[in-house]
Motif scaffolding. Structure first.
Motif, PDB file in Angstrom:
ATOM      1  N   LEU A  18       0.826  -1.207   0.000  1.00  0.00           N
ATOM      2  CA  LEU A  18       0.000   0.000   0.000  1.00  0.00           C
ATOM      3  C   LEU A  18       0.863   1.262   0.000  1.00  0.00           C
ATOM      4  O   LEU A  18       0.507   2.267  -0.635  1.00  0.00           O
ATOM      5  N   ALA A  19       2.012   1.214   0.681  1.00  0.00           N
ATOM      6  CA  ALA A  19       2.927   2.356   0.630  1.00  0.00           C
ATOM      7  C   ALA A  19       3.466   2.529  -0.783  1.00  0.00           C
ATOM      8  O   ALA A  19       3.564   3.649  -1.306  1.00  0.00           O
ATOM      9  N   ALA A  20       3.822   1.415  -1.427  1.00  0.00           N
ATOM     10  CA  ALA A  20       4.327   1.487  -2.796  1.00  0.00           C
ATOM     11  C   ALA A  20       3.276   2.034  -3.745  1.00  0.00           C
ATOM     12  O   ALA A  20       3.589   2.780  -4.674  1.00  0.00           O
ATOM     13  N   HIS A  21       2.020   1.686  -3.505  1.00  0.00           N
ATOM     14  CA  HIS A  21       0.923   2.152  -4.359  1.00  0.00           C
ATOM     15  C   HIS A  21       0.471   3.575  -4.021  1.00  0.00           C
ATOM     16  O   HIS A  21      -0.465   4.090  -4.647  1.00  0.00           O
ATOM     17  N   GLY A  22       1.100   4.208  -3.042  1.00  0.00           N
ATOM     18  CA  GLY A  22       0.751   5.585  -2.709  1.00  0.00           C
ATOM     19  C   GLY A  22      -0.500   5.718  -1.873  1.00  0.00           C
ATOM     20  O   GLY A  22      -1.174   6.750  -1.919  1.00  0.00           O
ATOM     21  N   LEU A  23      -0.793   4.698  -1.068  1.00  0.00           N
ATOM     22  CA  LEU A  23      -2.030   4.703  -0.281  1.00  0.00           C
ATOM     23  C   LEU A  23      -1.769   4.698   1.222  1.00  0.00           C
ATOM     24  O   LEU A  23      -2.680   4.444   2.009  1.00  0.00           O
ATOM     25  N   SER A  24      -0.544   4.994   1.622  1.00  0.00           N
ATOM     26  CA  SER A  24      -0.218   4.948   3.047  1.00  0.00           C
ATOM     27  C   SER A  24      -0.100   6.331   3.670  1.00  0.00           C
ATOM     28  O   SER A  24       0.116   6.443   4.879  1.00  0.00           O
ATOM     29  N   THR A  25      -0.230   7.368   2.870  1.00  0.00           N
ATOM     30  CA  THR A  25      -0.080   8.723   3.398  1.00  0.00           C
ATOM     31  C   THR A  25      -1.398   9.485   3.275  1.00  0.00           C
ATOM     32  O   THR A  25      -2.279   9.119   2.491  1.00  0.00           O
ATOM     33  N   ALA A  26      -1.506  10.535   4.068  1.00  0.00           N
ATOM     34  CA  ALA A  26      -2.737  11.333   4.073  1.00  0.00           C
ATOM     35  C   ALA A  26      -2.957  12.012   2.725  1.00  0.00           C
ATOM     36  O   ALA A  26      -2.001  12.364   2.022  1.00  0.00           O
TER      37      ALA A  26
END
Length: 400
Positions: A18-26
């Protein structure tokens, strides 16, 4: 002697992905612009295109998932600015123009390996494809309908006449490229030099070997953690071609072998991947989002069995017509059937279904917030929830 594979818990694997997909940050607050689009593309590299518009065109959803409500003209603006072009990068996709050089091997292969109907056209009407190309040179950008010779009514979705076949062949071979017409989303075919900046068209063409390796490196970074087949599928590179290049990425340290506890999968973690301590995501995902577009990966990584039912006859559909996965934290917790009733200003939710591991009482409030944000983004004033699914009743209660 090779080092032991890195051991990951299922939670760590999901968070890496999810971090790699850009979904871990606000999500960003305030006005969004092309800088935010570039950040999304830094993570997922390309955006798959689909023309179905029952809710919103699918290519807008990966941006909503990562940016929330945003300027819906961002993709077309970036295309006009020369940052994106359209090509078969996964399926039909918006691809960064700086990556044009990485797709020339596929363009070259398409010259001598077209699909059967195009091959028959090339034999049947020698010179016709060149005539169509010259029309694009003289009159571009042009839509297929402007060159059509069709006299009978169009049949099925893929019922292409000779003009459309010729244009698609030229498109696959890279002799022409395409943008989209705003009002009906039709492809507009034009010369690459009118769409793609000269610096990218003039960039050195890598060997097929090097292009594959670079694309697979980009894919592995976008995936974060995945099997060799997960990585190969990202840009639809044949596995037999991709596997040796993936081995090379392992040898150079770009990929690190890993195992996920409880999973038989042999996976790789990209050298640039990070492992967040937690992921507090909340997102409705396009059915063509990289999180779920390769169904085997969605199953082994997220325990999420997902199939598109758009082409399934209505009586045989299990969940509905346009069903989106709902991500909460680091789990896919629900799936939601959605439709935009634009005439009545209503976001319709015919069905909502919590996954077996999810608590509807926890999921419903988060999903309600996401639906409110989506309705506002689409300028829909109301949300109407139907009766289908185990999540519908608690969702109605929260929205009420």
């Amino acid at each position: 002697m090779s080092a032991k594979p890195v051991r990951l818990s299922p939670q760590q694997a999901r968070r890496i992905a999810l971090a790699a997909h850009g979904l871990s940050t606000a999500r960003p607050t305030g006005r969004t612009d092309r800088r935010h689009l570039r950040k999304v593309l830094d993570h997922i590299a390309l955006i798959q295109i689909d023309s179905v518009n029952v809710l919103v065109r699918s290519q807008e959803l990966p941006l909503f998932s990562r940016m929330g409500a945003h300027d819906r003209s961002l993709i077309s603006t970036a295309t006009k600015a020369g940052e994106l072009f359209e090509y078969w990068g996964h399926e039909a996709a918006h691809v960064r123009t700086e990556h044009h050089r990485l797709w020339r091997w596929k363009m070259e292969q398409s010259v001598h390996g077209p699909w059967r109907s195009a091959e028959e056209l090339l034999k049947k009407r020698r010179g016709y494809v060149e005539e169509v190309f010259q029309r694009v040179v003289a009159d571009g950008p042009v839509a297929a309908g402007e060159l059509s010779e069709r006299t009978e009514k169009k049949g099925s979705w893929w019922d292409w006449d000779h003009a459309k076949l010729a244009l698609e062949y030229l498109f696959m071979t890279g002799r022409i490229t395409a943008t989209r017409r705003a009002n009906d989303f039709a492809r507009l075919y034009d010369l690459p030099e009118r769409v793609i900046p000269a610096e990218h068209l003039k960039a050195r063409t890598p060997s097929e070997h090097d292009a594959h390796r670079e694309l697979l490196d980009i894919a592995a970074r976008a995936v974060g953690v995945g099997t060799a087949r997960d990585i190969a599928d990202y840009f639809r590179i044949k596995f037999v071609v991709a596997k040796p290049r993936i081995d090379e990425l392992v040898e150079t340290g770009r990929l690190v072998p890993a195992v996920v506890e409880g999973s038989p999968q042999k996976v790789f973690v990209h050298a640039d991947a990070r492992v967040p301590r937690s992921v507090d995501a909340r997102a409705l995902l396009s059915m063509f989002d990289p999180v779920v577009w390769f169904r085997p990966r969605a199953e082994w990584l997220f325990d999420f069995h997902y199939r598109i039912e758009i082409y399934t006859p209505a009586p045989q559909r299990r969940y509905g017509y346009y069903v989106l996965p709902f991500l909460l934290g680091d789990r896919l917790v629900a799936r939601v059937d959605l439709k935009a009733d634009r005439a009545n200003g209503t976001l319709l939710v015919p069905g909502a279904f919590a996954e077996h591991h999810a608590d509807p009482r926890v999921v419903a409030p988060a999903l309600a917030e996401e639906l409110r944000e989506m309705a506002g983004w689409l300028n829909l004033e109301r949300i109407h929830v139907g009766a289908k699914g185990n999540l519908s009743k608690p969702l109605r209660s929260v929205l009420r």
